[in-house]
Design a protein around this motif. Structure first.
Motif, PDB file in Angstrom:
ATOM      1  N   ALA A 162       4.736   1.967  -1.629  1.00  0.00           N
ATOM      2  CA  ALA A 162       3.665   2.863  -1.175  1.00  0.00           C
ATOM      3  C   ALA A 162       3.807   3.098   0.324  1.00  0.00           C
ATOM      4  O   ALA A 162       3.770   2.166   1.121  1.00  0.00           O
ATOM      5  N   ALA A 163       4.006   4.375   0.692  1.00  0.00           N
ATOM      6  CA  ALA A 163       4.234   4.737   2.095  1.00  0.00           C
ATOM      7  C   ALA A 163       3.122   5.659   2.580  1.00  0.00           C
ATOM      8  O   ALA A 163       2.268   6.075   1.799  1.00  0.00           O
ATOM      9  N   SER A 164       3.170   5.924   3.876  1.00  0.00           N
ATOM     10  CA  SER A 164       2.134   6.744   4.510  1.00  0.00           C
ATOM     11  C   SER A 164       0.754   6.121   4.260  1.00  0.00           C
ATOM     12  O   SER A 164      -0.195   6.805   3.926  1.00  0.00           O
ATOM     13  N   LEU A 165       0.709   4.784   4.399  1.00  0.00           N
ATOM     14  CA  LEU A 165      -0.567   4.053   4.267  1.00  0.00           C
ATOM     15  C   LEU A 165      -1.201   4.054   5.656  1.00  0.00           C
ATOM     16  O   LEU A 165      -0.569   3.668   6.628  1.00  0.00           O
ATOM     17  N   ARG A 166      -2.433   4.473   5.731  1.00  0.00           N
ATOM     18  CA  ARG A 166      -3.045   4.692   7.055  1.00  0.00           C
ATOM     19  C   ARG A 166      -4.169   3.723   7.382  1.00  0.00           C
ATOM     20  O   ARG A 166      -4.725   3.784   8.473  1.00  0.00           O
ATOM     21  N   SER A 167      -4.557   2.868   6.433  1.00  0.00           N
ATOM     22  CA  SER A 167      -5.715   1.993   6.682  1.00  0.00           C
ATOM     23  C   SER A 167      -5.614   0.730   5.827  1.00  0.00           C
ATOM     24  O   SER A 167      -4.893   0.717   4.819  1.00  0.00           O
ATOM     25  N   PRO A 168      -6.375  -0.323   6.200  1.00  0.00           N
ATOM     26  CA  PRO A 168      -6.416  -1.527   5.361  1.00  0.00           C
ATOM     27  C   PRO A 168      -6.894  -1.208   3.938  1.00  0.00           C
ATOM     28  O   PRO A 168      -6.442  -1.821   2.984  1.00  0.00           O
ATOM     29  N   LEU A 169      -7.798  -0.246   3.797  1.00  0.00           N
ATOM     30  CA  LEU A 169      -8.288   0.126   2.464  1.00  0.00           C
ATOM     31  C   LEU A 169      -7.138   0.691   1.617  1.00  0.00           C
ATOM     32  O   LEU A 169      -6.994   0.354   0.434  1.00  0.00           O
ATOM     33  N   HIS A 170      -6.316   1.526   2.224  1.00  0.00           N
ATOM     34  CA  HIS A 170      -5.130   2.047   1.524  1.00  0.00           C
ATOM     35  C   HIS A 170      -4.259   0.906   1.006  1.00  0.00           C
ATOM     36  O   HIS A 170      -3.743   0.965  -0.102  1.00  0.00           O
ATOM     37  N   ALA A 172      -5.091  -2.252   0.250  1.00  0.00           N
ATOM     38  CA  ALA A 172      -5.725  -2.944  -0.878  1.00  0.00           C
ATOM     39  C   ALA A 172      -5.682  -2.071  -2.138  1.00  0.00           C
ATOM     40  O   ALA A 172      -5.406  -2.564  -3.240  1.00  0.00           O
ATOM     41  N   GLN A 173      -5.927  -0.774  -1.971  1.00  0.00           N
ATOM     42  CA  GLN A 173      -5.914   0.124  -3.139  1.00  0.00           C
ATOM     43  C   GLN A 173      -4.505   0.229  -3.735  1.00  0.00           C
ATOM     44  O   GLN A 173      -4.339   0.276  -4.950  1.00  0.00           O
ATOM     45  N   ALA A 174      -3.497   0.255  -2.877  1.00  0.00           N
ATOM     46  CA  ALA A 174      -2.109   0.332  -3.382  1.00  0.00           C
ATOM     47  C   ALA A 174      -1.755  -0.946  -4.137  1.00  0.00           C
ATOM     48  O   ALA A 174      -1.075  -0.911  -5.166  1.00  0.00           O
ATOM     49  N   ALA A 175      -2.246  -2.082  -3.646  1.00  0.00           N
ATOM     50  CA  ALA A 175      -1.995  -3.357  -4.325  1.00  0.00           C
ATOM     51  C   ALA A 175      -2.694  -3.363  -5.684  1.00  0.00           C
ATOM     52  O   ALA A 175      -2.118  -3.794  -6.692  1.00  0.00           O
ATOM     53  N   LYS A 187      -0.104  -1.044  13.422  1.00  0.00           N
ATOM     54  CA  LYS A 187      -1.563  -1.004  13.645  1.00  0.00           C
ATOM     55  C   LYS A 187      -2.335  -1.388  12.367  1.00  0.00           C
ATOM     56  O   LYS A 187      -3.322  -2.122  12.415  1.00  0.00           O
ATOM     57  N   VAL A 188      -1.857  -0.910  11.234  1.00  0.00           N
ATOM     58  CA  VAL A 188      -2.558  -1.203   9.974  1.00  0.00           C
ATOM     59  C   VAL A 188      -2.383  -2.676   9.595  1.00  0.00           C
ATOM     60  O   VAL A 188      -3.326  -3.327   9.142  1.00  0.00           O
ATOM     61  N   LEU A 189      -1.185  -3.218   9.811  1.00  0.00           N
ATOM     62  CA  LEU A 189      -0.975  -4.651   9.529  1.00  0.00           C
ATOM     63  C   LEU A 189      -1.926  -5.482  10.395  1.00  0.00           C
ATOM     64  O   LEU A 189      -2.573  -6.413   9.917  1.00  0.00           O
ATOM     65  N   ASP A 190      -2.031  -5.118  11.660  1.00  0.00           N
ATOM     66  CA  ASP A 190      -2.913  -5.829  12.592  1.00  0.00           C
ATOM     67  C   ASP A 190      -4.375  -5.712  12.156  1.00  0.00           C
ATOM     68  O   ASP A 190      -5.125  -6.693  12.161  1.00  0.00           O
ATOM     69  N   GLN A 191      -4.784  -4.525  11.722  1.00  0.00           N
ATOM     70  CA  GLN A 191      -6.172  -4.299  11.295  1.00  0.00           C
ATOM     71  C   GLN A 191      -6.533  -5.116  10.054  1.00  0.00           C
ATOM     72  O   GLN A 191      -7.701  -5.443   9.842  1.00  0.00           O
TER      73      GLN A 191
END
Ligand code: G3P
Length: 219
Positions: A162-170, A172-175, A187-191
């Protein structure tokens, strides 16, 4: 779920690798260009930082040149996965060179039908872009769900990245949708670490502990 970092920036990669939770790296021509260093040099440096699959993308668009570039990139390091666009030439290159043991990440995937082509060509990874579909008011995460279902139905070995993931919610949803890999900007990994109740809880634990032992010491 494997976590890849979607960056060619060495400082970000060192920080991520230091946390011990980064399984690989994805790059693309835009990310390489941002660092201003020729792709072969930058990929070698990345391979020295992260011990995992490292996607390096071709810039050729025609089959003959793509094959040459793919072979050259694959020779850089055993962990290199060659990234090709989901085009006729990209799929043909994947089908041809997969037979020689070169591994491919087929990128710029925006439909379930395209993902079937990548699997049939023997790609190691397919990269559906979630955020870019959301950008045009389509449901990017629904595409991840569809591809996971189709691959399961037929026992395809290609992993959904899953690419072009822009947020922590993305993430979790991809998982939840069953993606094998999520590639995250730093930035998203850090968030992903952040939760106000974690900070609040830790603060309280430390205060209680300090208070108890300060009081004991004062007696
Ligand atoms: O790996 C693909 C990714 O870099 C695309 O992300 O945010 O530019 O759509 P974005």
């Amino acid at each position: 779920m494997k976590f890849f970092l979607d960056t060619a920036n060495l400082e970000e990669l060192r920080k991520g690798a230091d946390w011990g939770i980064v399984d690989g790296v994805t790059t693309n021509p835009s990310l390489i260009a941002k660092e201003g260093i020729p792709i072969e040099d930058q990929i070698r440096r990345i391979c020295a930082i992260v011990d995992g699959d490292i996607s390096a993308e071709v810039v050729a668009t025609k089959y003959e040149e793509m094959v040459g570039e793919a072979r050259q990139l694959a020779r850089l390091h055993k962990n290199v996965v060659v990234k090709v666009p989901l085009t006729r030439d990209g799929i043909k290159t994947t089908a041809q060179l997969s037979k020689e043991g070169i591994r491919f990440n087929v990128t710029l995937c925006f439909s379930a039908g395209q993902a079937i082509l990548a699997a049939k060509a023997g790609a190691t990874y397919v990269s559906p872009f979630v955020g870019r579909l959301d950008d045009i008011a389509q449901d990017g995460m629904e595409l991840i769900r569809q591809i996971c279902t189709i691959y399961k139905n037929y026992g395809f070995g290609t992993q959904v990245l899953a690419a072009s993931l822009r947020s922590p919610l993305h993430v979790a949803q991809a998982a939840l949708a069953g993606a094998h890999v999520g590639t995250l900007p730093f930035k998203v990994l850090d968030q992903l670490f952040n939760h106000p109740l974690t900070d609040k809880g830790l603060d309280q634990f430390l205060k209680d502990y300090a208070k108890a032992f300060q009081e004991t010491a004062a007696r």
